[in-house]
Every structure is written in structure tokens, then in C-alpha cells.
Design a protein around this motif. Structure first.
Motif, PDB file in Angstrom:
ATOM      1  N   PRO A 129       6.373 -21.873 -37.624  1.00 48.79           N
ATOM      2  CA  PRO A 129       7.326 -22.734 -36.917  1.00 48.79           C
ATOM      3  C   PRO A 129       7.266 -24.215 -37.306  1.00 48.79           C
ATOM      4  O   PRO A 129       8.303 -24.865 -37.373  1.00 48.79           O
ATOM      5  N   ARG A 130       6.098 -24.754 -37.579  1.00 49.40           N
ATOM      6  CA  ARG A 130       6.011 -26.198 -37.840  1.00 49.40           C
ATOM      7  C   ARG A 130       6.273 -26.566 -39.291  1.00 49.40           C
ATOM      8  O   ARG A 130       7.085 -27.427 -39.584  1.00 49.40           O
ATOM      9  N   TRP A 131       5.570 -25.943 -40.197  1.00 50.64           N
ATOM     10  CA  TRP A 131       5.637 -26.369 -41.604  1.00 50.64           C
ATOM     11  C   TRP A 131       6.469 -25.432 -42.468  1.00 50.64           C
ATOM     12  O   TRP A 131       6.605 -25.653 -43.657  1.00 50.64           O
ATOM     13  N   ARG A 132       7.023 -24.382 -41.870  1.00 46.01           N
ATOM     14  CA  ARG A 132       7.861 -23.435 -42.599  1.00 46.01           C
ATOM     15  C   ARG A 132       7.115 -22.785 -43.762  1.00 46.01           C
ATOM     16  O   ARG A 132       7.673 -22.537 -44.828  1.00 46.01           O
ATOM     17  N   LEU A 133       5.814 -22.507 -43.565  1.00 48.01           N
ATOM     18  CA  LEU A 133       5.034 -21.795 -44.574  1.00 48.01           C
ATOM     19  C   LEU A 133       5.487 -20.342 -44.570  1.00 48.01           C
ATOM     20  O   LEU A 133       5.572 -19.719 -43.505  1.00 48.01           O
ATOM     21  N   PRO A 134       5.799 -19.783 -45.719  1.00 49.83           N
ATOM     22  CA  PRO A 134       6.357 -18.427 -45.745  1.00 49.83           C
ATOM     23  C   PRO A 134       5.333 -17.365 -45.368  1.00 49.83           C
ATOM     24  O   PRO A 134       4.177 -17.425 -45.772  1.00 49.83           O
ATOM     25  N   PHE A 135       5.782 -16.399 -44.569  1.00 50.60           N
ATOM     26  CA  PHE A 135       4.976 -15.237 -44.223  1.00 50.60           C
ATOM     27  C   PHE A 135       5.173 -14.148 -45.270  1.00 50.60           C
ATOM     28  O   PHE A 135       6.235 -14.060 -45.897  1.00 50.60           O
ATOM     29  N   LEU A 136       4.168 -13.307 -45.420  1.00 48.47           N
ATOM     30  CA  LEU A 136       4.322 -12.096 -46.211  1.00 48.47           C
ATOM     31  C   LEU A 136       5.023 -11.061 -45.336  1.00 48.47           C
ATOM     32  O   LEU A 136       4.782 -10.976 -44.139  1.00 48.47           O
ATOM     33  N   ALA A 137       5.874 -10.277 -45.940  1.00 44.17           N
ATOM     34  CA  ALA A 137       6.569  -9.226 -45.203  1.00 44.17           C
ATOM     35  C   ALA A 137       5.979  -7.866 -45.574  1.00 44.17           C
ATOM     36  O   ALA A 137       5.547  -7.666 -46.714  1.00 44.17           O
ATOM     37  N   ALA A 138       5.974  -6.959 -44.621  1.00 42.28           N
ATOM     38  CA  ALA A 138       5.474  -5.602 -44.897  1.00 42.28           C
ATOM     39  C   ALA A 138       6.327  -4.978 -45.997  1.00 42.28           C
ATOM     40  O   ALA A 138       7.551  -5.056 -45.971  1.00 42.28           O
ATOM     41  N   GLY A 139       5.681  -4.400 -46.981  1.00 46.92           N
ATOM     42  CA  GLY A 139       6.394  -3.741 -48.070  1.00 46.92           C
ATOM     43  C   GLY A 139       7.052  -4.694 -49.053  1.00 46.92           C
ATOM     44  O   GLY A 139       7.847  -4.265 -49.886  1.00 46.92           O
ATOM     45  N   GLN A 140       6.760  -5.967 -48.930  1.00 43.98           N
ATOM     46  CA  GLN A 140       7.381  -6.966 -49.808  1.00 43.98           C
ATOM     47  C   GLN A 140       6.860  -6.830 -51.248  1.00 43.98           C
ATOM     48  O   GLN A 140       5.666  -6.692 -51.475  1.00 43.98           O
ATOM     49  N   ALA A 141       7.765  -6.871 -52.204  1.00 53.01           N
ATOM     50  CA  ALA A 141       7.369  -6.868 -53.614  1.00 53.01           C
ATOM     51  C   ALA A 141       6.982  -8.292 -54.013  1.00 53.01           C
ATOM     52  O   ALA A 141       7.457  -9.266 -53.430  1.00 53.01           O
ATOM     53  N   GLU A 199       3.429 -19.875 -52.771  1.00 53.01           N
ATOM     54  CA  GLU A 199       4.270 -20.938 -52.208  1.00 53.01           C
ATOM     55  C   GLU A 199       3.607 -21.531 -50.968  1.00 53.01           C
ATOM     56  O   GLU A 199       3.574 -22.748 -50.786  1.00 53.01           O
ATOM     57  N   ALA A 200       3.067 -20.678 -50.117  1.00 50.63           N
ATOM     58  CA  ALA A 200       2.370 -21.176 -48.922  1.00 50.63           C
ATOM     59  C   ALA A 200       1.154 -22.004 -49.317  1.00 50.63           C
ATOM     60  O   ALA A 200       0.900 -23.066 -48.728  1.00 50.63           O
ATOM     61  N   LEU A 201       0.405 -21.548 -50.314  1.00 50.65           N
ATOM     62  CA  LEU A 201      -0.749 -22.331 -50.777  1.00 50.65           C
ATOM     63  C   LEU A 201      -0.323 -23.686 -51.336  1.00 50.65           C
ATOM     64  O   LEU A 201      -0.984 -24.703 -51.125  1.00 50.65           O
ATOM     65  N   MET A 202       0.785 -23.733 -52.065  1.00 46.26           N
ATOM     66  CA  MET A 202       1.294 -24.988 -52.625  1.00 46.26           C
ATOM     67  C   MET A 202       1.614 -25.982 -51.502  1.00 46.26           C
ATOM     68  O   MET A 202       1.260 -27.159 -51.579  1.00 46.26           O
ATOM     69  N   LEU A 203       2.260 -25.497 -50.453  1.00 49.00           N
ATOM     70  CA  LEU A 203       2.607 -26.372 -49.330  1.00 49.00           C
ATOM     71  C   LEU A 203       1.359 -26.814 -48.563  1.00 49.00           C
ATOM     72  O   LEU A 203       1.263 -27.960 -48.126  1.00 49.00           O
ATOM     73  N   LEU A 204       0.400 -25.909 -48.395  1.00 44.87           N
ATOM     74  CA  LEU A 204      -0.852 -26.281 -47.732  1.00 44.87           C
ATOM     75  C   LEU A 204      -1.619 -27.323 -48.547  1.00 44.87           C
ATOM     76  O   LEU A 204      -2.252 -28.220 -47.984  1.00 44.87           O
ATOM     77  N   ASP A 205      -1.558 -27.218 -49.865  1.00 42.16           N
ATOM     78  CA  ASP A 205      -2.210 -28.198 -50.726  1.00 42.16           C
ATOM     79  C   ASP A 205      -1.614 -29.587 -50.494  1.00 42.16           C
ATOM     80  O   ASP A 205      -2.335 -30.580 -50.470  1.00 42.16           O
ATOM     81  N   LEU A 206      -0.326 -29.652 -50.300  1.00 42.18           N
ATOM     82  CA  LEU A 206       0.338 -30.922 -50.008  1.00 42.18           C
ATOM     83  C   LEU A 206      -0.105 -31.485 -48.666  1.00 42.18           C
ATOM     84  O   LEU A 206      -0.314 -32.686 -48.520  1.00 42.18           O
ATOM     85  N   LEU A 207      -0.276 -30.615 -47.675  1.00 48.01           N
ATOM     86  CA  LEU A 207      -0.598 -31.059 -46.320  1.00 48.01           C
ATOM     87  C   LEU A 207      -2.078 -31.344 -46.090  1.00 48.01           C
ATOM     88  O   LEU A 207      -2.430 -32.052 -45.156  1.00 48.01           O
ATOM     89  N   SER A 208      -2.940 -30.791 -46.896  1.00 49.31           N
ATOM     90  CA  SER A 208      -4.374 -30.948 -46.695  1.00 49.31           C
ATOM     91  C   SER A 208      -4.828 -32.322 -47.179  1.00 49.31           C
ATOM     92  O   SER A 208      -4.897 -32.571 -48.377  1.00 49.31           O
TER      93      SER A 208
END
Length: 167
Positions: free
Chosen positions: A6-18, A26-35
């Protein structure tokens, strides 16, 4: 369930996602920016000509080029291009150009301000709320006693701020 936090729009993994690694990376890239974010400069409107991966900026109020439409966001250059994050109240960044902290208060970036009730060093208050003005003596008959009273008031104000020890 949504597809991002909800806050940073970090993408979730989806069940069965390829290709889950793309979403995860992508989530790690955004966390790297925020850390512990450190930006090159604050209030820049034009993207730099030759950024290196990992460099970040706080976009200004009138962005252009690749930053168009991204006013006041954090812009980070990555191997995959620009990534943008909208700030939330309380976010603080270090500005390399200015050599001070900037924080987002919910309405704008505040540069170099340190909001606090008091500043303590080694457990002792050194700056607190502003005290009343010290009266200036004026033109009396006994200059020495007026000067002493004025100095006493100044010393008292400095002690109240914690800039001088009481004693």
C-alpha cells in the motif's frame, strides 16, 4: 488482494506467476532506493545526461524530458532505466550536493530543517524552545549596574537554552 504494497507500491509475487524473478527484482530495486536514501541533489528538473546505476535525485516542481510528470518524486537510475517513487510523510534523504538532510512533510521537501522539540548532546539539552527576549538597558545613571543586569539576563537565557551550564 492487491498486486502491490500500500505505501511504496512494491510488487507482490502472484501464485503461479511466470518469471517471478522480474517482480522480485523490481521490488528489490525499489527497496534499494528507499534504504537509507542518498540523493545527488534536490529540486532538479532535468535528468542528468549520463547517470550511473544507483544514483538518485529528488525531482523538482517543473520536470522535463524523461522526468516529465514526476514532480517531487525520487528518481533513481537503474540498468533498466528510470524508477520513480512518490514520497510519504516522514521520508528523509541525504543530499550530496547540499550536504544536509531533506525531508518530505506531506506537502513538500523541507531542505536542511531539523524539526525537534529540543536537541540533546551527551544527554544534556543544548537547545530548546525559544525564550523571551532579553530587555536592553538604556541610558541610566549607573551604567555598571545596568550592564551587569543585562549580562545576567543574557547568561540566564543561554543557560535556559542549555548552551551554558548553570552553576
Amino acid at each position: 488482494m492487491t498486486d502491490a504494497t500500500p505505501r511504496w507500491r512494491l510488487p507482490f509475487l502472484a501464485a503461479g506467476q511466470a518469471q517471478k524473478e522480474l517482480t522480485h527484482n523490481e521490488a528489490l530495486m525499489l527497496l534499494d532506493l528507499l534504504s537509507n536514501p542518498c540523493v545527488e541533489a534536490v529540486g532538479v528538473n532535468a535528468p542528468p545526461a549520463d547517470p550511473t546505476p544507483g544514483q538518485c535525485w529528488v525531482v523538482g516542481d517543473d520536470p522535463m524530458g524523461a522526468w516529465g510528470g514526476q514532480a517531487r518524486t525520487l528518481a533513481a537510475w537503474t540498468d533498466g532505466g528510470w524508477r520513480f517513487l512518490s514520497p510519504h510523510a516522514g521520508l528523509s534523504v541525504w543530499s550530496r550536493a547540499d550536504r544536509y538532510r531533506c525531508h518530505w512533510d506531506g506537502d513538500g521537501w523541507r531542505r536542511g530543517l531539523v524539526p525537534a522539540l529540543a536537541i540533546h548532546i551527551d544527554g544534556k539539552k543544548v537547545v530548546g524552545a525559544q525564550q523571551p527576549a532579553v530587555a536592553i538597558g538604556g541610558g541610566g545613571q549607573v551604567v555598571d549596574s545596568e550592564a551587569r543586569l543585562a549580562l545576567k539576563a543574557v547568561i540566564g537565557a543561554l543557560q535556559a537554552h542549555g548552551l551554558l551550564a548553570s552553576g
